[in-house]
Design a protein around this motif. Structure first.
Motif, short mmCIF file in Angstrom:
data_model
loop_
_atom_site.label_atom_id
_atom_site.label_comp_id
_atom_site.label_asym_id
_atom_site.label_seq_id
_atom_site.Cartn_x
_atom_site.Cartn_y
_atom_site.Cartn_z
N LEU A 165 0.81 -1.22 0.00
CA LEU A 165 0.00 0.00 0.00
C LEU A 165 0.85 1.27 0.00
N PRO A 166 1.86 1.43 0.88
CA PRO A 166 2.67 2.66 0.78
C PRO A 166 3.40 2.79 -0.54
N VAL A 167 3.88 1.68 -1.10
CA VAL A 167 4.53 1.75 -2.41
C VAL A 167 3.54 2.23 -3.46
N PHE A 168 2.35 1.68 -3.43
CA PHE A 168 1.29 2.08 -4.36
C PHE A 168 1.01 3.58 -4.24
N CYS A 169 0.86 4.06 -3.02
CA CYS A 169 0.54 5.47 -2.80
C CYS A 169 1.65 6.39 -3.29
N VAL A 170 2.90 6.04 -2.99
CA VAL A 170 4.03 6.87 -3.41
C VAL A 170 4.12 6.93 -4.93
N VAL A 171 3.90 5.79 -5.59
CA VAL A 171 3.98 5.75 -7.05
C VAL A 171 2.89 6.62 -7.68
N VAL A 172 1.68 6.58 -7.15
CA VAL A 172 0.60 7.41 -7.69
C VAL A 172 0.96 8.89 -7.55
N ILE A 173 1.51 9.28 -6.40
CA ILE A 173 1.93 10.67 -6.21
C ILE A 173 3.01 11.06 -7.21
N LEU A 174 4.03 10.21 -7.34
CA LEU A 174 5.13 10.51 -8.27
C LEU A 174 4.63 10.56 -9.71
N SER A 175 3.67 9.70 -10.05
CA SER A 175 3.15 9.70 -11.42
C SER A 175 2.42 11.01 -11.71
N ARG A 176 1.82 11.58 -10.69
CA ARG A 176 1.12 12.86 -10.87
C ARG A 176 2.11 13.97 -11.20
N PHE A 177 3.25 13.98 -10.49
CA PHE A 177 4.29 14.96 -10.80
C PHE A 177 4.88 14.71 -12.19
N LEU A 178 5.04 13.43 -12.53
CA LEU A 178 5.56 13.10 -13.85
C LEU A 178 4.64 13.61 -14.95
N CYS A 179 3.34 13.43 -14.77
CA CYS A 179 2.37 13.90 -15.76
C CYS A 179 2.44 15.41 -15.94
N ALA A 180 2.60 16.12 -14.83
CA ALA A 180 2.70 17.58 -14.90
C ALA A 180 3.94 17.99 -15.68
N GLY A 181 5.05 17.28 -15.45
CA GLY A 181 6.27 17.58 -16.19
C GLY A 181 6.14 17.28 -17.67
N LEU A 182 5.50 16.17 -17.99
CA LEU A 182 5.28 15.81 -19.40
C LEU A 182 4.40 16.83 -20.09
N GLU A 183 3.38 17.32 -19.36
CA GLU A 183 2.48 18.31 -19.96
C GLU A 183 3.22 19.60 -20.26
N ARG A 184 4.10 20.02 -19.35
CA ARG A 184 4.87 21.26 -19.58
C ARG A 184 5.76 21.13 -20.81
N ARG A 185 6.27 19.93 -21.03
CA ARG A 185 7.17 19.69 -22.17
C ARG A 185 6.40 19.27 -23.43
N GLN A 186 5.07 19.25 -23.33
CA GLN A 186 4.20 18.88 -24.46
C GLN A 186 4.53 17.49 -25.00
N VAL A 187 4.81 16.57 -24.06
CA VAL A 187 5.04 15.17 -24.41
C VAL A 187 3.72 14.41 -24.23
N PRO A 188 3.37 13.51 -25.16
CA PRO A 188 2.12 12.75 -25.01
C PRO A 188 2.09 12.00 -23.68
N ILE A 189 1.17 12.37 -22.80
CA ILE A 189 1.16 11.83 -21.44
C ILE A 189 0.76 10.37 -21.41
N LEU A 190 -0.37 10.05 -22.01
CA LEU A 190 -0.90 8.70 -21.90
C LEU A 190 0.03 7.69 -22.54
N ARG A 191 0.53 8.01 -23.70
CA ARG A 191 1.45 7.10 -24.39
C ARG A 191 2.71 6.87 -23.57
N THR A 192 3.24 7.93 -22.97
CA THR A 192 4.45 7.81 -22.16
C THR A 192 4.21 6.95 -20.93
#
Length: 231
Positions: free
Chosen positions: A57-84
């Motif tokens: 459960l803590p691993v799951f929670c941390v990964v979801v949080i980190l994925s949210r930050f990753l998505c924000a970074g991908l969006e800023r760089r205009q990289v396809p989020i879902l495909r990545t």
């Protein structure tokens, strides 16, 4: 959103959860809250794997949080989020398969190889859950079927008792999508159980292949912007 992608994710959700449960001493890799039950059972029955179940459960929670930050970074760089995200999940599933084949069978769920393998798979499925919640929220869940099955039964009851035309059309639309999700998940569970019985840990080769098909299906489709989840 390509129509086949949610079904593919549901198949993978059921497959990885079942294969992980069979190979890793009862560890749920996609439906992590189920590990509360199996953790308690491990303590009472003295079976192995309690540590991995507690860690999931803590691993799951941390990964979801980190994925949210990753998505924000991908969006800023205009990289396809879902495909990545799908590509990253595919790589994690491939790593999980390699670990399972190399170190399995896992007779001790508390041994380091079993824990590492389990957490890699948990990471992959946490990524799928976070991706679905943030960028595919209009489609049924792909790793947990309780709420989906409940809604299917409610819609069936409404159709049988008679509802206004607008509500009837909405119920029929939900039934098609949700039924496909449940059937896909159930198929994944059955396929994983059957293949694991025959080829043991080599059954983990299938999920990254399914994930790769998902990448191909997605193509250049853009995910929705990183905004607060709607539900």
């Amino acid at each position: 959103m390509k129509q086949g992608l949610p079904v593919l994710l549901s198949v993978n959700g059921g497959y990885v959860d079942t294969a992980g449960f069979l190979a890793l001493q009862g560890l749920f890799t996609a439906h992590v809250t189920g590990n509360f039950v199996t953790f308690g059972a491990s303590l009472v029955l003295g079976t192995s794997g309690a540590g991995a179940k507690l860690l999931a459960l803590p691993v799951f929670c941390v990964v979801v949080i980190l994925s949210r930050f990753l998505c924000a970074g991908l969006e800023r760089r205009q990289v396809p989020i879902l495909r990545t995200l799908l590509l990253l999940k595919m790589l994690l599933l491939a790593a999980g398969a390699a670990l399972a084949i190399h170190f399995g069978p896992f007779h001790d769920g508390d041994a380091l190889p079993a824990i590492v393998t389990g957490m890699v798979l948990v990471t992959a499925m946490a990524l799928q859950n976070g991706m679905h919640r943030a960028h595919m929220s209009t489609t049924p869940p792909t790793t947990l079927m309780t709420g989906t099955t409940t809604q299917i039964m409610i819609d069936l009851a409404d159709l049988m008792r008679g509802v206004p035309a607008e509500a009837r059309a909405a119920a029929k639309g939900r039934l098609g999508k949700m039924s496909a999700s449940v059937i896909g998940f159930a198929f994944g569970c059955a396929a994983a159980a059957g293949l694991f019985l025959v080829v043991r840990e080599w059954a983990f080769v299938v999920p990254p292949v399914i994930a790769f098909i998902g990448v191909l299906v997605t193509g250049d489709v853009q995910a929705s912007p990183v905004t607060p989840a709607g539900r």
